[in-house]
Each structure stands twice: as structure tokens, then as C-alpha cells.
Design a protein around this motif. Structure first.
Motif, short mmCIF file in Angstrom:
data_model
loop_
_atom_site.label_atom_id
_atom_site.label_comp_id
_atom_site.label_asym_id
_atom_site.label_seq_id
_atom_site.Cartn_x
_atom_site.Cartn_y
_atom_site.Cartn_z
N GLY A 82 0.87 -1.19 0.00
CA GLY A 82 0.00 0.00 0.00
C GLY A 82 0.90 1.23 0.00
N ALA A 83 1.80 1.28 -1.03
CA ALA A 83 2.94 2.21 -0.97
C ALA A 83 2.77 3.48 -1.79
CB ALA A 83 4.20 1.48 -1.48
N THR B 120 0.33 6.05 -1.92
CA THR B 120 -0.23 7.31 -1.41
C THR B 120 -0.20 7.27 0.13
OG1 THR B 120 -2.48 6.42 -1.41
CG2 THR B 120 -1.84 7.67 -3.35
N VAL C 250 4.35 -2.07 -2.98
CA VAL C 250 3.24 -2.83 -3.59
C VAL C 250 2.03 -1.92 -3.66
CG1 VAL C 250 1.72 -4.85 -3.36
CG2 VAL C 250 4.12 -4.99 -2.61
N TYR C 251 1.42 -1.84 -4.81
CA TYR C 251 0.21 -1.02 -4.96
C TYR C 251 -0.52 -1.45 -6.23
CZ TYR C 251 3.65 1.39 -7.84
OH TYR C 251 4.64 1.66 -8.76
N GLY D 76 -0.20 -4.81 -8.33
CA GLY D 76 -1.19 -5.87 -8.31
C GLY D 76 -2.08 -5.69 -7.10
N PHE E 189 -4.27 -8.19 -1.95
CA PHE E 189 -4.98 -9.32 -1.33
C PHE E 189 -4.73 -10.63 -2.07
CE2 PHE E 189 -7.92 -5.62 -0.43
CZ PHE E 189 -7.53 -5.48 0.91
N SER F 257 0.06 -0.87 4.76
CA SER F 257 -0.72 0.37 4.79
C SER F 257 -1.81 0.38 3.71
CB SER F 257 0.24 1.56 4.59
OG SER F 257 -0.44 2.77 4.77
N ALA G 216 -5.44 0.61 2.39
CA ALA G 216 -6.78 1.06 2.77
C ALA G 216 -7.65 0.84 1.55
CB ALA G 216 -6.76 2.54 3.15
N TYR H 218 -6.38 4.06 13.95
CA TYR H 218 -6.83 5.40 14.29
C TYR H 218 -7.78 5.31 15.47
CZ TYR H 218 -8.67 10.13 13.79
OH TYR H 218 -9.02 11.44 14.03
N TYR I 134 -16.34 6.35 13.66
CA TYR I 134 -15.05 5.71 13.42
C TYR I 134 -14.75 4.60 14.44
CZ TYR I 134 -10.61 4.85 11.38
OH TYR I 134 -9.58 4.19 10.74
N LYS J 147 -2.31 10.11 13.41
CA LYS J 147 -3.18 11.28 13.47
C LYS J 147 -4.13 11.29 12.26
CE LYS J 147 -2.32 16.19 12.77
NZ LYS J 147 -2.66 16.56 11.41
N GLY J 148 -5.28 11.92 12.43
CA GLY J 148 -6.21 12.09 11.32
C GLY J 148 -5.69 13.15 10.37
N GLN K 227 -6.73 10.11 0.51
CA GLN K 227 -7.86 9.68 -0.31
C GLN K 227 -8.85 8.89 0.51
OE1 GLN K 227 -6.95 8.10 -4.21
NE2 GLN K 227 -5.05 9.24 -4.31
N SER L 22 -9.39 8.97 3.95
CA SER L 22 -10.12 9.68 5.02
C SER L 22 -11.14 10.65 4.44
CB SER L 22 -9.16 10.40 5.97
OG SER L 22 -8.50 11.45 5.31
N1 LIG Z 1 -5.72 9.14 6.83
C1 LIG Z 1 -5.90 9.10 8.12
O1 LIG Z 1 -6.41 10.05 8.73
C2 LIG Z 1 -5.45 7.90 8.90
C3 LIG Z 1 -5.25 8.03 10.29
C4 LIG Z 1 -4.82 6.92 11.01
C5 LIG Z 1 -4.62 5.72 10.36
N2 LIG Z 1 -4.84 5.62 9.02
C6 LIG Z 1 -4.62 4.29 8.40
O2 LIG Z 1 -3.50 4.33 7.55
C7 LIG Z 1 -3.61 3.27 6.61
C8 LIG Z 1 -3.37 3.84 5.22
O3 LIG Z 1 -4.39 4.75 4.91
P1 LIG Z 1 -4.15 6.13 4.15
O4 LIG Z 1 -5.02 7.12 4.84
O5 LIG Z 1 -2.70 6.39 4.00
O6 LIG Z 1 -4.86 5.78 2.77
P2 LIG Z 1 -4.49 5.99 1.24
O7 LIG Z 1 -5.78 5.82 0.52
O8 LIG Z 1 -3.71 7.22 1.00
O9 LIG Z 1 -3.52 4.76 0.94
C9 LIG Z 1 -3.96 3.46 0.76
C10 LIG Z 1 -2.93 2.64 0.01
O10 LIG Z 1 -3.47 1.33 -0.18
C11 LIG Z 1 -3.23 0.92 -1.53
N3 LIG Z 1 -4.23 -0.06 -1.90
C12 LIG Z 1 -5.57 -0.02 -1.71
N4 LIG Z 1 -6.15 -1.16 -2.12
C13 LIG Z 1 -5.15 -1.94 -2.59
C14 LIG Z 1 -5.11 -3.24 -3.14
N5 LIG Z 1 -6.21 -3.98 -3.30
N6 LIG Z 1 -3.91 -3.72 -3.52
C15 LIG Z 1 -2.78 -2.99 -3.37
N7 LIG Z 1 -2.75 -1.77 -2.82
C16 LIG Z 1 -3.93 -1.25 -2.44
C17 LIG Z 1 -3.29 2.22 -2.33
O11 LIG Z 1 -2.64 2.05 -3.57
C18 LIG Z 1 -2.56 3.16 -1.38
O12 LIG Z 1 -1.17 3.01 -1.57
C19 LIG Z 1 -5.01 2.67 6.78
O13 LIG Z 1 -4.91 1.54 7.60
C20 LIG Z 1 -5.74 3.78 7.52
O14 LIG Z 1 -6.83 3.30 8.27
C21 LIG Z 1 -5.21 6.68 8.27
#
Ligand SMILES: NC(=O)c1ccc[n+]([C@@H]2O[C@H](COP(=O)([O-])OP(=O)(O)OC[C@H]3O[C@@H](n4cnc5c(N)ncnc54)[C@H](O)[C@@H]3O)[C@@H](O)[C@H]2O)c1
Length: 414
Positions: free
Chosen positions: A65-66, A68, A89-90, A127, A130, A155, A157, A242, A252, A288-289, A293, A295
């Protein structure tokens, strides 16, 4: 990386003139992304990390999940802060003459270009995280290029997941549990504040949300990597959770997504027990919140984050993804010794968000905010701008009237 090397990355050596890219929105998502803007945003994060002291940290890092948000920030922090080699991986998403790729794709292309210029190894596996095939490809790549990894950041989401074993698809929902929940929300494009009532999730929806956003896939990755002997003995693995404030609690932490986070946190403890036998460790990091994309898709949360940004900026303690991640690595994970954890074994980097004075101020704003005063009381303008910056728009130094080629290649992607 200079703006001219972005040009080389984005346009290649031949001059191409394809399209002028403007933001187009549908609901809370932006359906276009700007390659040069994304590259500039990535460079800004790299510059931040390079302006800070070097991190004595991991050397070979896998980020799942690299592309964004927190995952991208972790990749940038470890590469440019600790000189780590990275595998990201993304999901794949290529542009064409008529359509832009995703922001994550452009971010990753820019990251890889910059990492290679800095003499770091960096590889992308595109890819579905999951899927078993993605795990297999990643393991093969680590074996061939890096041998072992000493940090795994999970990471992902996502709104849905197809179970690789059964082929069943699960959807995650952002709903309260037990009873409907009404609170203020904002349309961050227009500034209109309204009340929204969210109906409670069904048992089935809760189960599916846990299946998508709980710890199962993180555990499956660690098991697969371990079985393939590509984890170093002292490997660290982290994932993000979170908690947030009283305002967002019903939607939440006590909602369907909160159940998934409970599961993720329980998974961390289980993984920690397993990895500890060889000197490894697993943690959930409560962050932190902030604007990502993911949130921006949660009702109520953008208004809370706009109020939080206003408060934290005024107090001089505002952080985005890169500041949070750098602090996580330097003050917690790689500060020497075991990082401090809370009563549930979690690393807390949401400490400033949950400071009493911060939360008291946010509640005060919340009670007063309406469509008429929102731009004075909250940082909605900052929120809106950051949202568009996630897609490479509204970024300083980028010529948005220039023709750009949306078809950008990620240099080292399989
Ligand atoms: N944004 C916030 O406020 C916040 C706060 C605390 C914790 N978090 C947690 O941080 C983590 C990351 O969230 P984020 O806010 O950085 O989200 P994000 O949407 O910016 O990033 C999500 C990442 O997941 C990847 N992704 C999604 N589905 C995928 C799939 N099927 N295969 C491969 N990659 C996939 C995307 O390419 C992306 O790199 C989550 O667990 C989220 O709950 C976010």
C-alpha cells in the motif's frame, strides 16, 4: 530532483504534447491526476526528510500500500532518511493518451526515479495486495534483489477485497453500530455544513468491513514472507490504526471501521508473539487524522479534520503524513530500545491530536461551525487545497496550462 528531471521522467526524451490536465471531481473523489504535480508533491516529501537528521533505521523495506498516504510517506522516509532499499506494492493504473493514471501511479514513478538517482534500489510490484499472485511476485523479487527485508509496512486502505481462497468479495462500510448517528458534515468543495444521519451497519456489513480492513491480509503477508524465509530475524512490521476524538467516535472507533481496527490491533499482538521468538516485532501505530484519499471518503471526518488542522496549525503542532512518519521512525520505532506503547501495546503518534487543549478547541469550533462561518472557524480551505494536492493539483511550481503526457512509466515495476 529538479523540475527539469521531472520533465525527463514524465515526457521522456521525445517532445510529446498530449493533454492539459485539470481536476475533475465526482463526489469525494478526483478522477484525474497530474503527473508533474504528483512528482512535485513527492519531491516536497523527499526534501522534508532530507532536511532532517539521518535515521539509523531499516535497510531493506517492503511497503504494502505504498503509493499514497502513510504508505508512501513510510517509503520516502525510509529511503531518503535511512538510505533503505524499498519494494512498494500497490494497484496498477496506467495512463493513456486520453486518460490520466492514478495519483499513486505518478507518485510511485516519481519516487522510483528519485530513489534511483540517489543510488537506492527501488522496485514496484503492481497488483492486488490481497491476491496470492501479488504476494508470490513480491517474494520472488525480494529473493532476487534484496535477499531479506528488515521492515514490512502494511498500509492498505481499501473499500473491498476479494478473498484469494474463496473468491468471495467483501465490501467495507463506514457506519455506526447499534443505532443511527447524526452529526454535522461538510461538503468540502462548497463549504456547505449539513446534518447527516448514518444508519447502523448490519452484522454482515460489520463482518465484511473486518474482512477488508482488519488484520487478516497483514497476517497472510507476514506468514507468506516468513515461510519463504525473506524476513530478517529481527524484522519489524507495522500497520496503522486510528482512534480520534469524541466527535468522530460513533462513525469511526465505535463504528464498523473501528471493529476492523480492533481486529488489526489484535493481529499486531499475535504477530508480535510469533516474531519475538527470533527477535522480531510487530506494532500497530495509532496515527493522526489527516487528509488522504481514504479519510476524505468518511462522512463527518473532513469537517473534524478541518477543525483539527485549524487548531494544530495555530498551536504550531500541525503534521501531515511525512512529518508524522518521520517522527514515528525517529522518536519511536528507531529511537533505540523498545518504543513506548500504550496499555493495548500500540505505538501512539496521535499524541498531539489527542492533547486535551487541542480537543477542547476542536469541540468549541464544532459547536459553533455553520456554512456561514466555516472558512473563519476551520481550515477548510487548507483541507480543500491538500485534497487537490493529493492528485497533483494546486502545487507551486507546476504549469497547469502545459500539455503533458499522461502515459508515465514506473521504471522498476513488475
Ligand atoms: N488518513 C488518516 O487520517 C489515517 C489516520 C490513522 C490511520 N490511518 C490508516 O493508515 C492506513 C493507510 O491509509 P491512508 O489514509 O494512508 O490511505 P491511502 O488511501 O492514501 O492509501 C492506501 C494505500 O493502499 C493501496 N491499496 C488499496 N487497495 C489496494 C489493493 N487492493 N492492492 C494494493 N494496494 C492497495 C493504495 O494504492 C494506497 O497506496 C489505513 O490503515 C488507515 O486506516 C489513516
Amino acid at each position: 530532483m529538479s523540475i527539469s528531471s521531472y520533465d525527463a521522467l514524465l515526457f521522456g526524451s521525445e517532445e510529446k504534447s498530449n493533454m492539459i490536465i485539470k481536476p475533475r471531481t465526482r463526489g469525494f473523489i478526483c478522477t484525474t491526476s497530474h503527473p508533474a504535480g504528483c512528482a512535485a508533491q513527492v519531491q516536497k516529501q523527499i526534501d522534508y526528510v532530507q532536511s532532517k537528521p539521518v535515521i539509523e533505521g531499516p535497510k531493506n523495506v517492503l511497503v504494502i500500500g505504498a503509493s499514497t498516504g502513510y504508505g508512501l510517506a513510510a517509503r520516502i522516509t525510509t529511503a531518503f532518511g535511512a538510505k533503505a532499499n524499498t519494494v512498494g506494492v500497490y494497484r496498477p493504473s496506467s495512463g493513456s493518451e486520453k486518460r490520466t493514471a492514478s495519483a499513486g501511479w505518478y507518485n510511485s514513478a516519481a519516487f522510483e526515479q528519485a530513489a534511483q538517482e540517489a543510488g537506492l534500489k527501488s522496485y514496484s510490484v503492481t497488483g492486488d495486495a490481497f491476491a496470492k499472485e501479488t504476494k508470490d511476485k513480491t517474494i520472488q523479487l525480494i529473493k532476487e534483489k534484496l535477499g531479506k527485508v528488515d521492515l514490512v509496512v502494511y498500509s492498505v486502505a481499501s473499500a473491498r477485497k476479494t478473498d484469494p481462497e474463496t473468491g468471495e468479495t467483501y465490501n467495507s462500510v463506514l457506519k455506526p453500530i447499534g443505532k443511527p448517528f447524526t452529526n454535522k458534515t461538510v461538503n468540502f468543495h462548497t463549504g456547505e455544513v449539513t446534518d447527516i444521519t448514518l444508519e447502523p451497519a448490519t452484522e454482515q456489513e460489520i463482518r465484511e468491513t473486518v474482512a477488508v480492513m482488519g488484520g487478516d491480509d497483514w497476517e497472510a503477508w507476514i506468514e507468506a514472507l516468513r515461510a519463504a524465509e525473506v524476513l530478517s530475524e529481527d524484522v519489524t512490521t507495522i500497520s496503522f490504526s486510528y482512534i480520534g476524538s469524541e466527535i468522530t467516535k460513533a462513525v469511526y472507533r465505535e463504528g464498523s471501521i473501528g471493529r476492523a481496527k480492533d481486529h488489526l490491533e489484535a493481529t499486531a499482538l499475535k504477530l508480535n508473539d510469533e516474531l519475538q521468538s527470533t527477535g522480531g516485532r510487530a506494532y500497530v501505530v495509532v496515527s493522526k487524522g489527516l487528509v488522504t484519499q481514504s479519510s476524505s471518503a468518511i462522512p463527518i471526518v473532513p469537517l473534524y479534520i478541518s477543525s483539527l488542522y485549524k487548531t494544530m496549525k495555530e498551536k504550531g503542532i500541525h503534521e501531515g503524513c511525512i512529518e508524522q512518519t518521520y517522527r514515528l521512525f525517529t522518536d519511536r520505532l528507531y529511537a533505540g530500545g523498545e518504543p513506548p506503547v500504550d496499555e493495548a501495546g500500540r505505538i501512539r503518534i496521535d499524541d498531539w491530536e489527542l492533547r486535551e487543549d487541542v480537543q477542547a478547541e476542536v469541540v468549541k469550533i464544532w459547536d459553533q461551525v455553520t456554512s456561514d462561518n466555516i472558512y473563519d472557524l476551520t481550515d477548510l480551505e487548507g483541507y480543500r487545497k491538500e485534497f487537490f494536492q493529493l492528485f497533483g493539483f494546486e502545487t507551486e511550481g507546476v504549469d497547469y496550462d502545459a500539455d503533458v503526457d499522461p502515459d508515465v512509466k514506473v521504471p522498476n515495476s513488475i
